[in-house]
Design a protein around this motif. Structure first.
Motif, PDB file in Angstrom:
ATOM      1  N   THR A 264       0.840  -1.191   0.000  1.00 52.69           N
ATOM      2  CA  THR A 264       0.000   0.000   0.000  1.00 52.69           C
ATOM      3  C   THR A 264       0.882   1.250   0.000  1.00 52.69           C
ATOM      4  O   THR A 264       2.072   1.196   0.318  1.00 52.69           O
ATOM      5  CB  THR A 264      -0.933   0.030   1.220  1.00 52.69           C
ATOM      6  N   THR A 265       0.288   2.373  -0.372  1.00 50.84           N
ATOM      7  CA  THR A 265       1.022   3.636  -0.420  1.00 50.84           C
ATOM      8  C   THR A 265       0.260   4.720   0.330  1.00 50.84           C
ATOM      9  O   THR A 265      -0.953   4.613   0.550  1.00 50.84           O
ATOM     10  CB  THR A 265       1.250   4.101  -1.865  1.00 50.84           C
ATOM     11  N   TYR A 266       0.976   5.777   0.719  1.00 51.51           N
ATOM     12  CA  TYR A 266       0.352   6.956   1.304  1.00 51.51           C
ATOM     13  C   TYR A 266       1.286   8.148   1.101  1.00 51.51           C
ATOM     14  O   TYR A 266       2.468   7.980   0.785  1.00 51.51           O
ATOM     15  CB  TYR A 266       0.017   6.750   2.782  1.00 51.51           C
ATOM     16  N   ASP A 267       0.761   9.357   1.274  1.00 56.23           N
ATOM     17  CA  ASP A 267       1.522  10.571   1.008  1.00 56.23           C
ATOM     18  C   ASP A 267       2.392  10.958   2.197  1.00 56.23           C
ATOM     19  O   ASP A 267       1.915  11.003   3.341  1.00 56.23           O
ATOM     20  CB  ASP A 267       0.589  11.734   0.676  1.00 56.23           C
ATOM     21  N   VAL A 268       3.659  11.252   1.913  1.00 52.68           N
ATOM     22  CA  VAL A 268       4.570  11.765   2.928  1.00 52.68           C
ATOM     23  C   VAL A 268       5.365  12.917   2.317  1.00 52.68           C
ATOM     24  O   VAL A 268       5.529  12.982   1.094  1.00 52.68           O
ATOM     25  CB  VAL A 268       5.547  10.683   3.445  1.00 52.68           C
ATOM     26  N   PRO A 269       5.872  13.837   3.133  1.00 48.07           N
ATOM     27  CA  PRO A 269       6.702  14.927   2.603  1.00 48.07           C
ATOM     28  C   PRO A 269       8.121  14.439   2.329  1.00 48.07           C
ATOM     29  O   PRO A 269       8.787  13.897   3.216  1.00 48.07           O
ATOM     30  CB  PRO A 269       6.672  15.974   3.718  1.00 48.07           C
ATOM     31  N   PHE A 270       8.574  14.617   1.106  1.00 46.07           N
ATOM     32  CA  PHE A 270       9.923  14.222   0.703  1.00 46.07           C
ATOM     33  C   PHE A 270      10.817  15.448   0.536  1.00 46.07           C
ATOM     34  O   PHE A 270      10.459  16.388  -0.172  1.00 46.07           O
ATOM     35  CB  PHE A 270       9.895  13.458  -0.628  1.00 46.07           C
ATOM     36  N   MET A 271      11.976  15.429   1.198  1.00 46.51           N
ATOM     37  CA  MET A 271      13.004  16.419   0.928  1.00 46.51           C
ATOM     38  C   MET A 271      13.636  16.055  -0.415  1.00 46.51           C
ATOM     39  O   MET A 271      13.953  14.882  -0.652  1.00 46.51           O
ATOM     40  CB  MET A 271      14.048  16.424   2.044  1.00 46.51           C
ATOM     41  N   GLN A 272      13.801  17.047  -1.276  1.00 47.17           N
ATOM     42  CA  GLN A 272      14.300  16.772  -2.615  1.00 47.17           C
ATOM     43  C   GLN A 272      15.609  17.497  -2.864  1.00 47.17           C
ATOM     44  O   GLN A 272      16.104  18.242  -2.014  1.00 47.17           O
ATOM     45  CB  GLN A 272      13.238  17.135  -3.646  1.00 47.17           C
ATOM     46  N   ILE A 273      16.156  17.273  -4.029  1.00 50.72           N
ATOM     47  CA  ILE A 273      17.521  17.697  -4.318  1.00 50.72           C
ATOM     48  C   ILE A 273      17.682  19.208  -4.204  1.00 50.72           C
ATOM     49  O   ILE A 273      16.869  19.983  -4.687  1.00 50.72           O
ATOM     50  CB  ILE A 273      17.948  17.201  -5.709  1.00 50.72           C
ATOM     51  N   SER A 274      18.739  19.613  -3.489  1.00 48.25           N
ATOM     52  CA  SER A 274      19.059  21.027  -3.369  1.00 48.25           C
ATOM     53  C   SER A 274      20.465  21.314  -3.910  1.00 48.25           C
ATOM     54  O   SER A 274      20.940  22.430  -3.858  1.00 48.25           O
ATOM     55  CB  SER A 274      18.975  21.473  -1.903  1.00 48.25           C
ATOM     56  N   ARG A 275      21.132  20.280  -4.399  1.00 47.88           N
ATOM     57  CA  ARG A 275      22.444  20.446  -5.030  1.00 47.88           C
ATOM     58  C   ARG A 275      22.649  19.283  -5.995  1.00 47.88           C
ATOM     59  O   ARG A 275      21.885  18.328  -5.988  1.00 47.88           O
ATOM     60  CB  ARG A 275      23.563  20.515  -4.000  1.00 47.88           C
ATOM     61  N   SER A 276      23.710  19.317  -6.774  1.00 49.20           N
ATOM     62  CA  SER A 276      23.874  18.334  -7.835  1.00 49.20           C
ATOM     63  C   SER A 276      24.695  17.117  -7.438  1.00 49.20           C
ATOM     64  O   SER A 276      24.709  16.122  -8.145  1.00 49.20           O
ATOM     65  CB  SER A 276      24.526  18.996  -9.057  1.00 49.20           C
TER      66      SER A 276
END
Length: 465
Positions: free
Chosen positions: A203-215
Motif C-alpha cells: 500500500t502507499t500513502y503521502d509523505v513529505p519528501f526532501m528533494q535535491i538542493s544540489r547536484s
C-alpha cells in the motif's frame, strides 16, 4: 567511483557488533508489527558497561562477552574515551551538540562500594544518589524521570512508571544520549513535496519528501542496495569541513528488500557499515528522502538474554555484589529489566535524537562502480545509522517503515529565512484557495486574499477592499 575501506581500526568493535546484532533482533519484531524502529546502541552499551563495573565471576564474563571487551577496565576506558574525545560536544563551535551521561540511584539501605562509586564517577561521569525505594518509590521515579528529561533536552520526559520501581528495587543504573546536528548543506524547504511512500504490504500513502538542493551527494552503489551519507556541520564558518558525524541511509533496491538487507548487515562483521560508506560524491539524478520522526520504547531484557546475557538475570546465580556493600541480609543483586527509550527527528535542517537506558536490579566488500548519474529515491522502507566516522561508534540506528504522513495544509506553515545585513526577515509562501470569487474578480480578488493572509481582515478593510 569505487570507495575504499577505512584503514584506521574501530575504536570499539564491541559496540558496533552489539549494534548490528540488536538491529537484527529489533528489526524483526518491528517489521512483524509494521512499526518504525529507533534505538541507541551507544546508550545500551554504556548502561551495560556501567552495570558490569559491579559484576564478578560468571556474571562479569557474560557482560564482557556481550560487550566485546576483555576486562572491566577496558570497558571503562572505551566509554570514557568515547565521551571525552570522539563524542565530545561540538556545539560551542557550531558543530553537533552531543551529550553522553550516566546515573546511578541506590536505596538508602544499600550503600555503593567505594570502588564502584569511583569507577562510576571517573570513567562514566555518572551522578550517584541515594533514594528511598522502600518507603517512597514514587518519589524515586520522579527524580529519575526528571534526570532523563534534563539529559535529553526533554525529548524523553519519562523513562520509568511507578509500577516499574517497587520496594524490592535496590539499584537503578541509567544512561542517556542526546544528539542534535545541522546538515553540512541543509535542504531547502521550498523543494519539499508530497509523494507516495510504499509500505511493505504494497500500500502507499503521502509523505513529505526532501528533494535535491544540489547536484552532488555522497552515494555508493552496491549489489542490491545503495548508501547515502549526509554529513553534519562542524563550525560556524560556511566553508569549514564537515564534522566526523554523519547519517547514513541504507536503501534496498527492491521495495520489499528491507529484511534481506538487514540480515546481510546483522550477519556481517563490525566493519560492514564503514566499508560500505561512500568515499566520494557523485552526480545525482532524482533524489527523494522523507522527513520522519520516530519514537521507540521497549524492555530489552529478553533480547539481551538471547544475545548471551543470562546469568545476570538469574536471582540465584547473578553476582553484582561489587556494586554494593553487604547490608547483613545476604540479599544478592540481579538484573530485573533493561528499559530503553529513543526518539529521533530528521528534517530539512538536520537531526535531533535522544535515548535513555535504565538497568534495574532487584534483591533476589567489494563496491561496484556507480553510474555517471545516480538516483536515490527513498520511497520504500530503509535502514539508517547516525555514526561518528573516526571511531566508528554507532550513536543511533533504526528502520523507517512508515515516515510521518503529510498533514493537510502543512505547506502553508512552512517557510524559509533570508539573512539581511541588519536583521532576519521571515519569508513565507503565500497560498490561498481558488474560489468562484477569486476566479471572477481577477487581480483585485487576489490582492484582497494576499492582504488578508498577511495582515488580517482589518487591514483589508482599511484599504477599502
Amino acid at each position: 567511483m569505487e570507495s575504499k575501506a577505512p584503514t584506521n581500526p574501530l575504536v570499539c568493535p564491541g559496540l558496533t557488533a552489539l549494534a548490528l546484532r540488536l538491529l537484527g533482533e529489533l528489526a524483526e519484531t518491528s517489521a512483524a508489527s509494521s512499526s518504525n524502529l529507533v534505538f541507541s546502541p551507544l546508550s545500551i552499551y554504556a548502561a551495560l558497561a556501567l552495570t558490569a563495573a559491579g559484576a564478578r565471576g560468571a556474571t562479569l564474563q557474560e557482560f564482557l562477552a556481550v560487550l566485546g571487551a576483555r576486562s572491566r577496565d577496558e570497558l571503562a576506558e572505551i566509554v570514557r574515551g568515547l565521551a571525552e574525545h570522539a563524542l565530545a560536544d561540538r556545539s560551542l563551535t557550531g558543530g553537533p551538540c552531543v551529550s553522553l551521561v550516566c546515573g546511578v540511584w541506590h536505596d538508602v539501605t544499600r550503600k555503593l562500594k567505594p570502588a564502584f562509586r569511583d569507577a562510576a564517577a571517573q570513567s562514566y561521569k555518572a551522578e550517584t544518589r541515594a533514594v528511598d525505594f522502600r518507603e517512597e518509590p514514587g518519589e524515586a521515579v520522579k527524580l529519575i524521570n526528571a534526570w532523563a528529561a534534563a539529559a535529553t533536552n526533554n525529548l524523553i520526559d519519562s523513562i520509568l512508571t511507578d509500577g516499574q520501581v517497587s520496594t524490592q528495587t535496590d539499584i537503578v543504573v541509567a544512561n542517556s544520549v542526546y544528539f542534535k546536528g545541522t546538515w553540512h548543506v541543509p535542504f531547502d524547504e521550498e523543494y519539499t513535496e508530497d509523494d507516495k511512500f510504499h509500505r511493505l504490504d504494497g500500500t502507499t500513502y503521502d509523505v513529505p519528501f526532501m528533494q535535491i538542493s544540489r547536484s552532488h551527494y555522497y552515494i555508493a552503489c552496491h549489489e542490491g542496495f545503495k548508501v547515502l551519507k549526509l554529513q553534519y556541520k562542524q563550525d560556524h564558518q560556511r566553508f569549514w569541513p564537515p564534522s566526523p558525524f554523519s547519517m547514513c541511509f541504507f536503501l534496498p533496491d527492491a521495495r520489499d528488500g528491507l529484511a534481506g538487507l538487514i540480515n546481510t548487515i546483522a550477519s556481517s562483521g563490525p566493519d560492514f557499515i564503514r566499508e560500505h560508506l561512500p568515499a566520494s560524491s557523485v552526480e545525482v539524478g532524482e533524489f527523494k528522502l522523507p522527513r520522519f520522526k520516530l519514537t521507540f520504547s521497549s524492555d530489552m531484557s529478553a533480547i539481551l538474554q538471547r544475545l548471551g546475557l543470562q546469568v545476570a538475570f538469574d536471582e540465584k546465580e547473578a553476582d553484582l555484589n561489587d556494586m554494593v556493600e553487604e547490608e547483613g541480609t545476604g540479599r544478592p543483586l540481579a538484573l530485573q529489566s533493561i528499559i530503553h527509550k529513543a526518539v529521533i527527528e530528521v528534517n530539512e535542517d538536520g537531526t535531533e535524537a535522544a535515548a535513555a537506558t535504565i538497568s534495574r536490579m532487584l534483591g533476589c566488500a567489494f563496491m561496484e562502480e556507480p553510474p555517471v548519474t545516480v538516483d536515490f529515491v527513498a520511497d520504500h522502507p530503509f535502514v539508517f545509522f547516525v555514526i561518528e566516522e573516526e571511531s566508528g561508534a554507532i550513536v543511533f540506528a533504526g528502520t523507517v517503515l512508515e515516515p510521518s504522513p503529510s498533514t493537510p495544509g502543512e505547506k502553508l506553515l512552512r517557510g524559509g529565512r533570508v539573512h539581511d545585513d541588519d536583521d532576519d526577515v521571515d519569508i513565507r509562501s503565500v497560498e490561498w484557495p481558488i474560489t468562484d470569487e477569486s476566479a471572477d474578480g481577477g487581480l483585485l480578488s487576489c490582492l484582497r486574499h494576499c492582504i488578508r493572509w498577511l495582515f488580517g481582515y482589518k487591514a483589508e478593510q482599511s484599504y477599502g477592499l
